[in-house]
Design an enzyme around this catalytic site. Structure first.
Site, PDB file in Angstrom:
ATOM      1  N   GLY A 145       5.763  -7.472   2.125  1.00 40.06           N
ATOM      2  CA  GLY A 145       5.129  -8.027   0.946  1.00 40.06           C
ATOM      3  C   GLY A 145       5.644  -7.369  -0.327  1.00 40.06           C
ATOM      4  O   GLY A 145       6.231  -6.286  -0.297  1.00 40.06           O
ATOM      5  N   CYS A 146       5.421  -8.041  -1.441  1.00 42.11           N
ATOM      6  CA  CYS A 146       5.940  -7.552  -2.727  1.00 42.11           C
ATOM      7  C   CYS A 146       5.224  -6.281  -3.148  1.00 42.11           C
ATOM      8  O   CYS A 146       5.871  -5.282  -3.494  1.00 42.11           O
ATOM      9  CB  CYS A 146       5.817  -8.637  -3.785  1.00 42.11           C
ATOM     10  SG  CYS A 146       4.190  -9.419  -3.904  1.00 42.11           S
TER      11      CYS A 146
END
Lengths: 340, 340, 340, 340
Positions: A145-146
């Site tokens: 995920g970012c």
């Protein structure tokens, strides 16, 4: 040249990936799919001269594809991951479906049974700089995920050195709106986001908390932190994440030793920019690049270390890291297609 | 004190009107309606301490209302206008339904038969500064569109003086995104609007063209302009319209006479700010107020006059002008509730 | 490989050029200068990993340089252009000093005598797509202004075809703030620009008017337009120019013939994107690229043609076009260093 | 009606105060000064119809003034505060000069000897909600800083209850650019701030740290926290501060008791908006108002309490709180002039 395809190319992440792959020196991008827009050129959806036409995913000849990228929402992704693997593709999944290693944890955070639990064990969590040994031979990469990428890259040297045992880590993160996707919602309208700043799911409520805590435990081993307090905020920018991390700092590590520890890990990394003392990471250090920029700010008089970490959520936080992982998987220069 | 209600209070215009009416010294705001959100407080939709609860429109006791504001999309508005009038309310309609006086023209521009053509004849086009004589006794006010208000107020002195005969007027207009409403669409997402500028429906395609041309003809009479070329652009701001108008300027009117003409009409107007020579209207002159700011820029060496006109699309371009019209209808100080 | 240098590398244009040249396949960038910041690395001024150190311009060994870029303000540039030519360099000047061919016109618009009038005659106005024959052998290129590039590329096919005789062209242009430079001023502070739109120097007052009129006359010859009405506006974006052009359109050219005319000139151009009927150019079509995007909008019912033209003011409007001109001057692929 | 004046009316804070005082029901605003712009109308500096003309401060007839507002930079303010008091004015100082009670601390944080140390003892720190008893009779109010107001209002109920003994408080604050003033600098140009987020002076380096720690000690008494870790970030918005506060939360206070504690202090406060459980403060809750909006987010599973606090840095963070303090000083309704 290997043959690639993207399932789900019309979201912000998928479109970014389309751009990267279409310019990559070692791949052909053979198919890009969209259920809603099959048959339309990508130029009907974005102001781009890229001429590809979107295919229906059901018509995708998986046996012609060497590497499949899946850029669908969680739960929707896993079935296509499974189909790709069955057809003999290697797969990089940009959704959250294979990030949590434990099906029970998935159920807790995503509110449904995992669609393909048998595949969880072999998925490699693709935080590239820390995952290289596992990437070479793997079939399935769970692209991080970012937010987790921004947090974990900043913490990893300390985690691996066992320096964060029992700590509660505080991550105050700020993200641009492209991370929220292109499906229209009131919350991401210009008139709502502009001139505003909106915290959401703060504390221990955002799904990325589970992902970070899992990887903190993995990297920290016996000396893992106690847990994470995570507060995302929606910024009035389109791209970029900045995480301000607060760590208790009461042990004997000097500032010089701290900087050495980070330099040893990161000085030669092409996509980590470790700033010298006196400088502070900003979004502008990273946006438009595949870099994660990190600055270290010891505050001994208040018993804490602050770390600031920035990246472009669509590049190092998603499509860029996916390409970087591909480069490692296939033994190419890790910078291929990423230095423009 | 008169009793008022708003049908359709959850869009940007309706919510702006709610705020104005709830602070107005001469009215009570008794009902605000929303089909989708009936039963919820307005605070569930906007970050406001305003405590009103949304009603279902079908439950609205029209016989208790003196003045009804309708802030629905075109076509949806007209039936409620008709019901309000039948129940004895006076009505200010903020939709486009009663702006065009001619049912055929409505059909041409809005693609459907007019829902209540029998009422067209009595509707007063509420460009306040030019409509006062008709507003006092009327039952139904068609509140002007945001673009038309910015264009017509800038042209009206010349139109009324017969100085624009046979001219083709060019209006290059730029608007903030709140004018596009709160219904989520890709085109108004932050990630699409920010860092961008988007012309749309340029030339003679936007519905507001018909409204401006109708009123240019009405104000100009025998000396009306030939027509309008109108190019709206979507700006990366939330509020405000700026129209840059280009007029052929080959006749004998001197700059001094021009400025006198405008001063005679507008110097005493509370909501028109006529700038002196050498200054140029910007959004900042008008946003957050009910003002229309106008600056005049003769360019004799190129045979043209440029006029710049700005306003806040939610105030003078919608809710603010509606309140101003109400103030005239009921004989109050025209500034009541609008000077904060 | 040729050797290059930039005089004035710390403004937005100079820094953009630094980035382009440092990644260009056929050049080395040997020196970048700054009077105020000599001795400092460029990384002290911008968040960049680019390691170059700024030199003092007086220490620049001009005899080692093949091609000199001058990115200084007008009047400051010309003396360095002259020194470069004397030392045997070819020169691309990004300032306004050699754009006007006539010293009297320069005095009128820039308020001072031209610093090097003897060089005016040989300067090539570098609107690349229309200047190629002259670029091959020239010593000195006057790189066009950002607004003129957006306007002239949009008009050139009609000008060259003699279709705009006696017309007054209206250009309503909107620009991001990077065009106003990095020297701090109140007018370009975030708090002044954000949520605002500011017209300035509208009518016939901006210096770029003279540049456009000169080139309209040159391209149009006997059938040149009468003149230009030019209204720039400062937009709340950092990069990009959008020009909306209004042209009288009363002659016999059909829409099909118009589109053919543009297609004949531009379809094969790598840096002109001519949109098909039904699409409209936006900033997003061009920002971040060296493209000029053009869309054509005939409005026969109102006797006009509207053309929308967009570009990135720091790329096709400045540094990108300078590199494109260099590519032509040295016989390289015109896209070299510009397609990333 | 009392007579007021503002020394330093051309910065963002001074201009905001000018607007508030000129609309206030109980005061006349008789003089506004500016050294650089004396003799010019305020309308030459801002797009406002307000007609006041700026005076030179040396010509200010202090004996005609009842209440003097000083809106100058620190160090410049104190001499005028002293002159005002000597002349018999009451004074509200919006600079930092009288916020720190201790001259040695001032020297440490501001790098110079205090210009008027004899007055430090009598200055009242004007965090209105907690300072009312002292405001009634005082001559000199030190108007709090914008960041400290956002942090202290959020912490005060816990501090006063002795619930933060020995804690290190973490304040991750984000501010709009108007807080950085109107003097032009590269760092606050649109092109630098837009699309960016910039942490600065993080840890224990910002002067507001000292102010918050002083007041935490004052409110906390014997149970004061150990200290503050404070990280300001520059946001791409013009107005507003959002502080995300992290507090260790290991004691026996239940969530219900926590909410009661805050409700007891704040439910009746006109300018504190305490959000119910499940809602989170955003900039939009406060910007454009004199409110501080506060939301409470206990995270027992991670041993912390998060508090989010927002305000408009020019209103509750500066000019608005100054007017609120004036209202208390003179015994008026605390909301006078602040509810528009």
């Amino acid at each position: 040249m290997i043959r690639t395809a993207i399932i789900g190319a019309t979201g912000y992440t998928g479109f970014e990936l389309l751009g990267l792959l279409s310019r990559h020196p070692h791949v052909t991008l053979d198919y890009v799919t969209s259920r809603a827009d099959a048959g339309r050129p990508i130029g009907a959806l974005y102001p781009t001269r890229q001429p590809m036409v979107l295919s229906d995913v059901e018509a995708l000849p998986l046996d012609e594809i060497d590497l499949l990228f899946v850029a669908l929402p969680h739960a929707a992704a896993a079935p296509f991951v499974a189909r790709g693997l069955t057809a003999g593709c290697r797969v990089i999944d940009l959704s959250a479906d294979f990030r949590l290693r434990d099906a029970a944890s998935y159920r807790q955070w995503y509110g449904a049974d995992h669609p393909a639990p048998a595949l969880l064990a072999e998925a490699v969590y693709g935080l590239t700089e820390w995952a290289r040994p596992a990437l070479g031979d793997c079939r399935l990469v769970a692209n991080p995920g970012c937010y987790p990428t921004s947090i974990l890259l900043a913490l990893a040297p300390l985690l691996a050195a066992g320096r964060l045992a029992d700590a509660t880590i505080i991550a105050d993160s700020k993200s641009g709106t492209s991370g929220a996707g292109r499906a229209p919602k009131v919350a991401t309208l210009f008139a709502e986001v502009s001139d505003n700043l909106t915290p959401y799911a703060i504390g221990h409520a955002h799904r990325h908390s589970a992902e970070v805590e899992q990887e903190m435990a993995a990297l920290g081993g016996d000396a893992a932190p106690r847990g994470l307090l995570f507060s995302p905020h929606l910024l009035p920018v389109t791209r970029g994440i900045l995480s301000t991390l607060y760590l208790p700092w009461r042990d004997a590590l000097s500032e010089a030793a701290l900087r050495d520890l980070y330099a040893n890990h990161y000085t030669k990394e092409p996509f980590i920019w470790l700033l010298p003392a006196g400088e502070t990471a900003t979004l502008a250090h990273s946006v438009g690049t595949n870099r994660c920029t990190i600055s270290l700010h010891p505050v001994p008089e208040r018993g804490h270390l602050i770390i600031v970490s920035t990246l472009d959520n669509l590049l190092k936080g998603a499509a860029g890291q996916a390409v970087q992982n591909m480069n490692v998987m296939f033994g190419w220069d890790e910078r291929a297609g990423l230095t423009a």
